[in-house]
Motif scaffolding. Structure first.
Motif, PDB file in Angstrom:
ATOM      1  N   ASP A   1       0.809  -1.220   0.000  1.00 25.86           N
ATOM      2  CA  ASP A   1       0.000   0.000   0.000  1.00 25.86           C
ATOM      3  C   ASP A   1       0.840   1.268   0.000  1.00 25.86           C
ATOM      4  OD1 ASP A   1      -2.523  -1.309   0.038  1.00 25.86           O
ATOM      5  OD2 ASP A   1      -2.233  -1.739   2.155  1.00 25.86           O
ATOM      6  N   SER A   2       2.074   1.189  -0.442  1.00 26.48           N
ATOM      7  CA  SER A   2       2.904   2.384  -0.514  1.00 26.48           C
ATOM      8  C   SER A   2       2.398   3.292  -1.619  1.00 26.48           C
ATOM      9  CB  SER A   2       4.366   1.999  -0.783  1.00 26.48           C
ATOM     10  OG  SER A   2       4.476   1.273  -1.988  1.00 26.48           O
ATOM     11  N   PRO A   3       2.699   4.590  -1.562  1.00 20.62           N
ATOM     12  CA  PRO A   3       2.206   5.502  -2.598  1.00 20.62           C
ATOM     13  C   PRO A   3       2.735   5.127  -3.977  1.00 20.62           C
ATOM     14  CG  PRO A   3       3.068   6.717  -0.704  1.00 20.62           C
ATOM     15  CD  PRO A   3       3.459   5.286  -0.508  1.00 20.62           C
ATOM     16  N   ALA A   4       1.908   5.355  -4.981  1.00 19.07           N
ATOM     17  CA  ALA A   4       2.387   5.199  -6.345  1.00 19.07           C
ATOM     18  C   ALA A   4       3.541   6.167  -6.576  1.00 19.07           C
ATOM     19  CB  ALA A   4       1.254   5.460  -7.336  1.00 19.07           C
ATOM     20  N   LEU A   5       4.418   5.821  -7.504  1.00 16.59           N
ATOM     21  CA  LEU A   5       5.578   6.660  -7.779  1.00 16.59           C
ATOM     22  C   LEU A   5       5.323   7.553  -8.986  1.00 16.59           C
ATOM     23  CD1 LEU A   5       8.401   4.006  -7.251  1.00 16.59           C
ATOM     24  CD2 LEU A   5       7.443   5.622  -5.598  1.00 16.59           C
TER      25      LEU A   5
ATOM     26  N   GLY B   1      -3.284  21.743 -11.850  1.00 17.73           N
ATOM     27  CA  GLY B   1      -2.687  22.420 -10.710  1.00 17.73           C
ATOM     28  C   GLY B   1      -1.417  21.729 -10.249  1.00 17.73           C
ATOM     29  N   PRO B   2      -0.867  22.160  -9.137  1.00 17.16           N
ATOM     30  CA  PRO B   2       0.372  21.570  -8.631  1.00 17.16           C
ATOM     31  C   PRO B   2       0.231  20.069  -8.395  1.00 17.16           C
ATOM     32  CG  PRO B   2      -0.155  23.591  -7.455  1.00 17.16           C
ATOM     33  CD  PRO B   2      -1.360  23.249  -8.276  1.00 17.16           C
ATOM     34  N   LEU B   3       1.339  19.377  -8.542  1.00 17.08           N
ATOM     35  CA  LEU B   3       1.382  17.931  -8.359  1.00 17.08           C
ATOM     36  C   LEU B   3       2.264  17.592  -7.170  1.00 17.08           C
ATOM     37  CD1 LEU B   3       2.122  16.914 -12.070  1.00 17.08           C
ATOM     38  CD2 LEU B   3      -0.124  17.119 -10.990  1.00 17.08           C
ATOM     39  N   ALA B   4       2.073  16.395  -6.655  1.00 15.12           N
ATOM     40  CA  ALA B   4       3.031  15.827  -5.710  1.00 15.12           C
ATOM     41  C   ALA B   4       3.912  14.857  -6.483  1.00 15.12           C
ATOM     42  CB  ALA B   4       2.299  15.096  -4.587  1.00 15.12           C
ATOM     43  N   LEU B   5       5.190  14.869  -6.197  1.00  5.99           N
ATOM     44  CA  LEU B   5       6.113  13.919  -6.811  1.00  5.99           C
ATOM     45  C   LEU B   5       6.516  12.886  -5.765  1.00  5.99           C
ATOM     46  CD1 LEU B   5       8.477  16.096  -9.053  1.00  5.99           C
ATOM     47  CD2 LEU B   5       6.260  15.061  -9.574  1.00  5.99           C
ATOM     48  N   SER B   6       6.338  11.623  -6.105  1.00  6.89           N
ATOM     49  CA  SER B   6       6.618  10.528  -5.183  1.00  6.89           C
ATOM     50  C   SER B   6       7.780   9.704  -5.715  1.00  6.89           C
ATOM     51  CB  SER B   6       5.369   9.647  -5.033  1.00  6.89           C
ATOM     52  OG  SER B   6       5.636   8.492  -4.267  1.00  6.89           O
ATOM     53  N   VAL B   7       8.765   9.443  -4.860  1.00  8.21           N
ATOM     54  CA  VAL B   7       9.950   8.682  -5.255  1.00  8.21           C
ATOM     55  C   VAL B   7      10.291   7.672  -4.167  1.00  8.21           C
ATOM     56  CG1 VAL B   7      10.891  10.575  -6.631  1.00  8.21           C
ATOM     57  CG2 VAL B   7      11.567  10.342  -4.233  1.00  8.21           C
ATOM     58  N   LEU B   8      11.160   6.741  -4.526  1.00  2.83           N
ATOM     59  CA  LEU B   8      11.596   5.693  -3.613  1.00  2.83           C
ATOM     60  C   LEU B   8      13.112   5.753  -3.492  1.00  2.83           C
ATOM     61  CD1 LEU B   8      10.476   3.042  -2.140  1.00  2.83           C
ATOM     62  CD2 LEU B   8      11.284   1.834  -4.182  1.00  2.83           C
ATOM     63  N   ALA B   9      13.623   5.519  -2.281  1.00  7.57           N
ATOM     64  CA  ALA B   9      15.066   5.438  -2.062  1.00  7.57           C
ATOM     65  C   ALA B   9      15.476   3.973  -2.106  1.00  7.57           C
ATOM     66  CB  ALA B   9      15.442   6.042  -0.710  1.00  7.57           C
ATOM     67  N   PRO B  10      16.331   3.567  -3.035  1.00  7.50           N
ATOM     68  CA  PRO B  10      16.730   2.154  -3.096  1.00  7.50           C
ATOM     69  C   PRO B  10      17.268   1.661  -1.755  1.00  7.50           C
ATOM     70  CG  PRO B  10      17.497   3.305  -5.051  1.00  7.50           C
ATOM     71  CD  PRO B  10      16.962   4.359  -4.111  1.00  7.50           C
ATOM     72  N   LEU B  11      16.610   0.627  -1.213  1.00 10.32           N
ATOM     73  CA  LEU B  11      16.962   0.033   0.080  1.00 10.32           C
ATOM     74  C   LEU B  11      16.965   1.059   1.212  1.00 10.32           C
ATOM     75  CD1 LEU B  11      19.756  -2.483  -0.971  1.00 10.32           C
ATOM     76  CD2 LEU B  11      17.308  -2.886  -0.684  1.00 10.32           C
TER      77      LEU B  11
ATOM     78  N   ASP C   1       9.523   5.318 -10.924  1.00  4.99           N
ATOM     79  CA  ASP C   1       8.572   4.548 -11.723  1.00  4.99           C
ATOM     80  C   ASP C   1       8.176   3.303 -10.946  1.00  4.99           C
ATOM     81  OD1 ASP C   1       7.146   3.092 -13.562  1.00  4.99           O
ATOM     82  OD2 ASP C   1       8.609   3.279 -15.176  1.00  4.99           O
ATOM     83  N   THR C   2       6.881   3.084 -10.805  1.00  4.74           N
ATOM     84  CA  THR C   2       6.382   1.925 -10.072  1.00  4.74           C
ATOM     85  C   THR C   2       6.815   0.613 -10.710  1.00  4.74           C
ATOM     86  OG1 THR C   2       4.481   3.182  -9.265  1.00  4.74           O
ATOM     87  CG2 THR C   2       4.272   0.805  -9.222  1.00  4.74           C
ATOM     88  N   ALA C   3       7.152   0.614 -12.003  1.00  3.53           N
ATOM     89  CA  ALA C   3       7.600  -0.605 -12.673  1.00  3.53           C
ATOM     90  C   ALA C   3       9.046  -0.957 -12.362  1.00  3.53           C
ATOM     91  CB  ALA C   3       7.426  -0.450 -14.184  1.00  3.53           C
ATOM     92  N   SER C   4       9.744  -0.129 -11.614  1.00  4.61           N
ATOM     93  CA  SER C   4      11.151  -0.392 -11.302  1.00  4.61           C
ATOM     94  C   SER C   4      11.295  -1.678 -10.494  1.00  4.61           C
ATOM     95  CB  SER C   4      11.742   0.776 -10.510  1.00  4.61           C
ATOM     96  OG  SER C   4      12.997   0.419  -9.965  1.00  4.61           O
ATOM     97  N   PRO C   5      12.337  -2.469 -10.767  1.00  6.05           N
ATOM     98  CA  PRO C   5      12.556  -3.685  -9.963  1.00  6.05           C
ATOM     99  C   PRO C   5      12.918  -3.402  -8.519  1.00  6.05           C
ATOM    100  CG  PRO C   5      14.402  -3.306 -11.457  1.00  6.05           C
ATOM    101  CD  PRO C   5      13.327  -2.340 -11.856  1.00  6.05           C
TER     102      PRO C   5
END
Length: 476
Positions: free
Chosen positions: A286-290, A301-311, A367-371
């Motif tokens: 259930d983590s946020p989409a990236l 309007g303004p967007l939120a940018l969601s990213v993931l930190a590897p490990l 990208d949510t498709a990232s391994p």
């Protein structure tokens, strides 16, 4: 890839120093078990000795940091530690590789940034909150007010200062994301505008939304009394440690708050995608989409940018990229997530793709498709003396397979643990655990409603076994 741990091991540290790497050890099933020692969970003022130097854990309630605070955290990591900002499974920050004598200077820096509002409470400000609350049109309530109110009440309570560093609050806007993290006290927004208060895994109580933060504090204070009824050393760190797992505590709160029982709603299985008008794939846990996240009420309007930190590890370059972006937005803040990611709100739509590309160039996952999505690991060797393997290197080797190898399937989250403690392991939901043992790795598949399945593969078969488990295929 290191599949067989080296021998001999270093002797374990005394029990008083033992502590999960991010306070997220597994929840035990069945009857609660009393604790017979003091909680040694680290904080920003209580450093924890590790093999790569001292470790500090800075609590970030709700994961919310101003750009200025984020810059000071990065400065602390560079001045006193290994330079990296390490994210935990509670949206907190760990600083590693610290010098033994840096405590006073680091505390002064963090205090000046407003990150230590109460020295007596700095280890107990464990609050997770729905990271996209108020940003994507989902949820029934923006939990920002709850967060500010609860943190203030918590820091003002002398009783709450006795909570363990592992006790967890969750503020869920109704989507069910952080409510699924097995908190000790949960506030969840309901569709009718009320709030649901839940202690441990006991039935929820319904109460007015405006009363929710104070009710959460009352629940925590009542837990302190239950954990140390004679005023002595607490025999429970979390609700699950109580003999009845908090049932009596819930009943007492229902009477005190005159709050009737309530049925919690089932969270949706997919996130609505306002740009496509249909459900979008939901990342594991259930983590946020990236990527860019629009709000349906403000097209263009303004967007939120969601990213993931590897490990969960952010290099100085990656942290600077995030904080600089946050500083360029009107709100000038970012939100760290319990899934070791970050969300930057308020990015102008015409700059979103350019900003996202810059974050990707810095090495962040966009990208949510990232391994990398769904892959987590504890600190492992060489930082942890208890670890039997360099789990981060081995996890990365499977994310980036050698030429000729196929990348593993990614439907289930996988957590790599250097020992059986399982630091940072997801608490709930379907998952794959890869655990280092004295004879190599063991791979376990956990599916809801099904018995666990496990295997102890040969080193040459590890990648295939992990990939099969992530697909949900039976493993032997």
């Amino acid at each position: 890839m290191s599949t067989a741990p080296d021998q001999p091991r270093r002797p374990p540290r005394p029990a008083a120093e033992a502590c999960p790497a991010d306070g997220n050890a597994q929840v035990r099933e069945g009857a609660g078990q009393p604790r017979n020692r003091a909680d040694a969970c680290p904080g920003a003022l209580r450093l924890h000795p590790a093999d790569d130097g001292a470790l500090a854990r800075v609590r970030i309630p709700g994961g919310v940091l101003t750009a200025a605070q984020a810059q000071r955290l990065g400065e602390a990591a560079r001045r006193f530690g290994d330079g990296d900002v390490h994210l935990t499974s509670r949206g907190n920050v760990q600083l590693r590789g610290l010098g033994a004598a840096c405590g006073a200077d680091m505390a002064q820096l963090l205090g000046a940034a407003g990150l230590l509002p109460s020295a007596a409470h700095e280890r107990v400000r464990n609050i997770v909150a729905s990271p996209l609350s108020g940003l994507d049109g989902r949820g029934h309530l923006d939990v920002g007010e709850w967060l500010r109110a609860l943190d203030g009440l918590l820091c003002g309570s002398g009783t709450a200062a006795a909570l363990s560093g592992r006790f967890l609050f969750a503020l869920d806007d109704g989507r069910g994301d952080v409510a699924a993290l097995a908190p000790d006290v949960t506030l969840r927004a309901a569709p009718d505008g009320t709030a649901l208060l839940r202690v441990g895994r006991n039935p929820a109580l319904r109460l007015p939304a405006a009363d929710a933060p104070r009710a959460a504090l009352l629940a925590a204070e009542a837990f302190v009394t239950s954990a140390a009824p004679d005023g002595g050393e607490p025999t429970a760190w979390r609700v699950a440690d109580l003999p009845d797992r908090g049932a009596a505590l819930t009943a007492a709160l229902a009477d005190r708050l005159t709050a009737p029982p309530a049925t919690e709603p089932t969270p949706p299985s997919a996130s609505p995608d306002p740009t496509r008008g249909k459900a979008a794939p939901t990342p594991p846990s259930d983590s946020p989409a990236l990527g860019p996240i629009p709000h349906p009420a403000t097209p263009g309007g303004p967007l939120a940018l969601s990213v993931l930190a590897p490990l969960g590890r952010l290099t100085p370059t990656q942290w600077r990229a995030l904080t600089a972006l946050a500083a360029r937005t009107p709100a000038a803040h970012l939100r760290l997530t319990p899934w070791r990611g970050a969300v930057v709100p308020g990015v102008p739509a015409d700059r979103a793709q350019e900003e996202l590309a810059a974050l990707a160039a810095a090495g962040l996952v966009t990208d949510t498709a990232s391994p990398w999505v769904g892959v987590s690991a504890c600190a492992g060797r060489p930082g942890c003396a208890k670890s039997l393997a360099d789990v981060r290197a081995d996890a990365a080797a499977l994310v980036h397979p050698a030429p000729g190898d196929s990348a593993p399937a990614r439907p289930l989250p996988v957590h790599w643990s250097g020992c059986s403690r399982g630091c940072g392991r997801p608490r709930t939901g379907d998952r794959v655990d890869v655990v280092a043992t004295s004879g190599g790795y063991r791979v376990d598949l956990f599916r809801t409603g099904a018995p666990p399945r496990g295997a102890h593969p040969r080193p040459s078969d590890l990648a295939a076994t992990v990939a099969a488990a992530r697909r949900g295929a039976p493993i032997e």
